[in-house]
Scaffold this motif. Structure first.
Motif, PDB file in Angstrom:
ATOM      1  N   UNK A 180      31.678  25.185  12.839  1.00  0.00           N
ATOM      2  CA  UNK A 180      31.901  23.905  12.182  1.00  0.00           C
ATOM      3  C   UNK A 180      32.783  22.992  13.027  1.00  0.00           C
ATOM      4  N   UNK A 181      32.618  21.682  12.806  1.00  0.00           N
ATOM      5  CA  UNK A 181      33.522  20.702  13.397  1.00  0.00           C
ATOM      6  C   UNK A 181      34.401  20.056  12.330  1.00  0.00           C
ATOM      7  N   UNK A 182      34.327  20.579  11.113  1.00  0.00           N
ATOM      8  CA  UNK A 182      35.162  20.090  10.012  1.00  0.00           C
ATOM      9  C   UNK A 182      35.643  21.280   9.183  1.00  0.00           C
ATOM     10  N   UNK A 183      36.405  20.989   8.140  1.00  0.00           N
ATOM     11  CA  UNK A 183      36.846  22.048   7.239  1.00  0.00           C
ATOM     12  C   UNK A 183      38.009  22.832   7.806  1.00  0.00           C
ATOM     13  N   UNK A 184      38.151  24.058   7.337  1.00  0.00           N
ATOM     14  CA  UNK A 184      39.289  24.890   7.727  1.00  0.00           C
ATOM     15  C   UNK A 184      38.835  26.156   8.425  1.00  0.00           C
ATOM     16  N   UNK A 185      39.651  26.588   9.354  1.00  0.00           N
ATOM     17  CA  UNK A 185      39.463  27.842  10.073  1.00  0.00           C
ATOM     18  C   UNK A 185      40.523  28.818   9.590  1.00  0.00           C
ATOM     19  N   UNK A 186      40.090  29.904   9.008  1.00  0.00           N
ATOM     20  CA  UNK A 186      41.017  30.918   8.491  1.00  0.00           C
ATOM     21  C   UNK A 186      40.810  32.217   9.251  1.00  0.00           C
ATOM     22  N   UNK A 187      41.858  32.684   9.885  1.00  0.00           N
ATOM     23  CA  UNK A 187      41.765  33.907  10.672  1.00  0.00           C
ATOM     24  C   UNK A 187      41.802  35.136   9.776  1.00  0.00           C
ATOM     25  N   UNK A 188      41.027  36.139  10.151  1.00  0.00           N
ATOM     26  CA  UNK A 188      41.086  37.431   9.480  1.00  0.00           C
ATOM     27  C   UNK A 188      42.110  38.332  10.146  1.00  0.00           C
ATOM     28  N   UNK A 189      42.288  38.162  11.448  1.00  0.00           N
ATOM     29  CA  UNK A 189      43.185  39.026  12.223  1.00  0.00           C
ATOM     30  C   UNK A 189      44.631  38.548  12.159  1.00  0.00           C
ATOM     31  N   UNK A 190      44.842  37.224  12.281  1.00  0.00           N
ATOM     32  CA  UNK A 190      46.193  36.666  12.171  1.00  0.00           C
ATOM     33  C   UNK A 190      46.426  36.397  10.694  1.00  0.00           C
ATOM     34  N   UNK A 191      47.030  37.336  10.029  1.00  0.00           N
ATOM     35  CA  UNK A 191      47.114  37.351   8.568  1.00  0.00           C
ATOM     36  C   UNK A 191      47.701  36.065   7.994  1.00  0.00           C
ATOM     37  N   UNK A 192      46.905  35.398   7.142  1.00  0.00           N
ATOM     38  CA  UNK A 192      47.373  34.211   6.451  1.00  0.00           C
ATOM     39  C   UNK A 192      47.248  32.918   7.232  1.00  0.00           C
ATOM     40  N   UNK A 193      46.789  32.976   8.481  1.00  0.00           N
ATOM     41  CA  UNK A 193      46.711  31.758   9.300  1.00  0.00           C
ATOM     42  C   UNK A 193      45.475  30.949   8.933  1.00  0.00           C
ATOM     43  N   UNK A 194      45.701  29.697   8.543  1.00  0.00           N
ATOM     44  CA  UNK A 194      44.629  28.753   8.252  1.00  0.00           C
ATOM     45  C   UNK A 194      45.003  27.405   8.841  1.00  0.00           C
ATOM     46  N   UNK A 195      44.041  26.756   9.489  1.00  0.00           N
ATOM     47  CA  UNK A 195      44.297  25.443  10.067  1.00  0.00           C
ATOM     48  C   UNK A 195      43.043  24.592   9.966  1.00  0.00           C
ATOM     49  N   UNK A 196      43.202  23.284   9.822  1.00  0.00           N
ATOM     50  CA  UNK A 196      42.019  22.422   9.893  1.00  0.00           C
ATOM     51  C   UNK A 196      41.362  22.527  11.268  1.00  0.00           C
ATOM     52  N   UNK A 197      40.050  22.556  11.302  1.00  0.00           N
ATOM     53  CA  UNK A 197      39.338  22.599  12.585  1.00  0.00           C
ATOM     54  C   UNK A 197      39.733  21.400  13.445  1.00  0.00           C
ATOM     55  N   UNK A 198      39.929  20.246  12.819  1.00  0.00           N
ATOM     56  CA  UNK A 198      40.281  19.035  13.556  1.00  0.00           C
ATOM     57  C   UNK A 198      41.597  19.179  14.319  1.00  0.00           C
ATOM     58  N   UNK A 199      42.460  20.084  13.879  1.00  0.00           N
ATOM     59  CA  UNK A 199      43.757  20.265  14.537  1.00  0.00           C
ATOM     60  C   UNK A 199      43.619  20.818  15.949  1.00  0.00           C
ATOM     61  N   UNK A 200      42.448  21.349  16.272  1.00  0.00           N
ATOM     62  CA  UNK A 200      42.211  21.834  17.639  1.00  0.00           C
ATOM     63  C   UNK A 200      41.889  20.696  18.598  1.00  0.00           C
ATOM     64  N   UNK A 201      41.468  19.543  18.058  1.00  0.00           N
ATOM     65  CA  UNK A 201      40.927  18.488  18.907  1.00  0.00           C
ATOM     66  C   UNK A 201      41.647  17.140  18.783  1.00  0.00           C
ATOM     67  N   UNK A 202      42.474  16.986  17.778  1.00  0.00           N
ATOM     68  CA  UNK A 202      43.112  15.703  17.516  1.00  0.00           C
ATOM     69  C   UNK A 202      44.625  15.886  17.428  1.00  0.00           C
ATOM     70  N   UNK A 203      45.367  15.070  18.179  1.00  0.00           N
ATOM     71  CA  UNK A 203      46.820  15.236  18.227  1.00  0.00           C
ATOM     72  C   UNK A 203      47.481  14.992  16.879  1.00  0.00           C
ATOM     73  N   UNK A 204      47.045  13.968  16.169  1.00  0.00           N
ATOM     74  CA  UNK A 204      47.656  13.678  14.867  1.00  0.00           C
ATOM     75  C   UNK A 204      47.382  14.804  13.874  1.00  0.00           C
ATOM     76  N   UNK A 205      46.138  15.292  13.858  1.00  0.00           N
ATOM     77  CA  UNK A 205      45.793  16.402  12.965  1.00  0.00           C
ATOM     78  C   UNK A 205      46.564  17.656  13.343  1.00  0.00           C
ATOM     79  N   UNK A 206      46.771  17.850  14.640  1.00  0.00           N
ATOM     80  CA  UNK A 206      47.520  19.015  15.105  1.00  0.00           C
ATOM     81  C   UNK A 206      48.973  18.942  14.662  1.00  0.00           C
TER      82      UNK A 206
END
Length: 216
Positions: A180-206
């Protein structure tokens, strides 16, 4: 899947084939040792007996790596989950040595990492940000090798299309959990880690995602 070893087991020339393969592996091991001895200051990988040198990356690639590293490392440190390393961390597989763009080592694996560690064990999460020169390996031999060595989660990130693919280990192979290029990315391995996908590509979102992690 066809067993590639089966024809050799029925061949009267099996001992000769085994001896030849052993010579190849012995020579490869010697070259791998030489590769590691000459590593200081270089970004390179050892794949199937060849040294793969990396050229400088485009800013989009470097910025994407930096954003994801900032989020993952901050979260892992805040919650004492392990350690996150990037780019120059050489990861050892049975045959090959890789330098993932980002890798996360959970508590148990991280206990063996020391200040003088040069070669790391397989991580629990590997992240590769695609480039023209690396995409074939990232989707090919690394995809297969990471799964074979129990890397529980693998993200393939495309800075051009701003797409994230999340693969989770299912048995001895990966299954696609998110593309996806939208929504949220939730890790299974890094317990509890969730971030918007946009945070990987946009400074303000990050920055917003980082603030949310620190405030939680």
């Amino acid at each position: 899947m066809t067993d590639p070893v089966a024809p050799l087991l029925d061949s009267p020339a099996l001992p000769a084939h085994v001896a030849r393969l052993q010579r190849v592996l012995d020579d490869e091991a010697d070259r791998r040792d030489t590769f590691r001895d000459s590593l200081e200051g270089e970004k390179a990988e050892f794949i199937n007996g060849e040294i793969i040198m990396h050229s400088p990356a485009r800013d989009a690639h470097t910025a994407t790596v930096g954003r994801l590293f900032r989020l993952l490392s901050t979260y892992a440190e805040l919650h004492s989950l392990g350690v996150v390393r990037f780019e120059k961390a050489l990861v050892e597989m049975t045959r090959n040595d890789y330098e993932p763009d980002i890798c996360f080592f959970g508590r148990e694996t991280a206990e063996g990492i020391r200040a003088r560690t040069l070669v790391y064990p397989p991580p629990d999460l590997a992240v590769e940000v695609l480039s023209t020169s690396t995409e074939r390996r990232d989707r090919g031999i690394k995809f297969e090798d990471y799964a074979a060595h129990g890397v529980g989660e693998y993200w393939i990130v495309d800075a051009d299309t701003q797409m994230v693919e999340q693969y989770l280990l299912d048995g001895d192979t990966y299954r696609l959990a998110l593309k996806s290029d939208t929504g949220e990315l939730s890790s299974q391995v890094v317990e509890g880690f969730t971030t918007p996908v946009r945070a990987a590509f946009d400074d303000d979102a990050n920055l917003s995602a980082l603030r949310a992690l620190l405030a939680a």
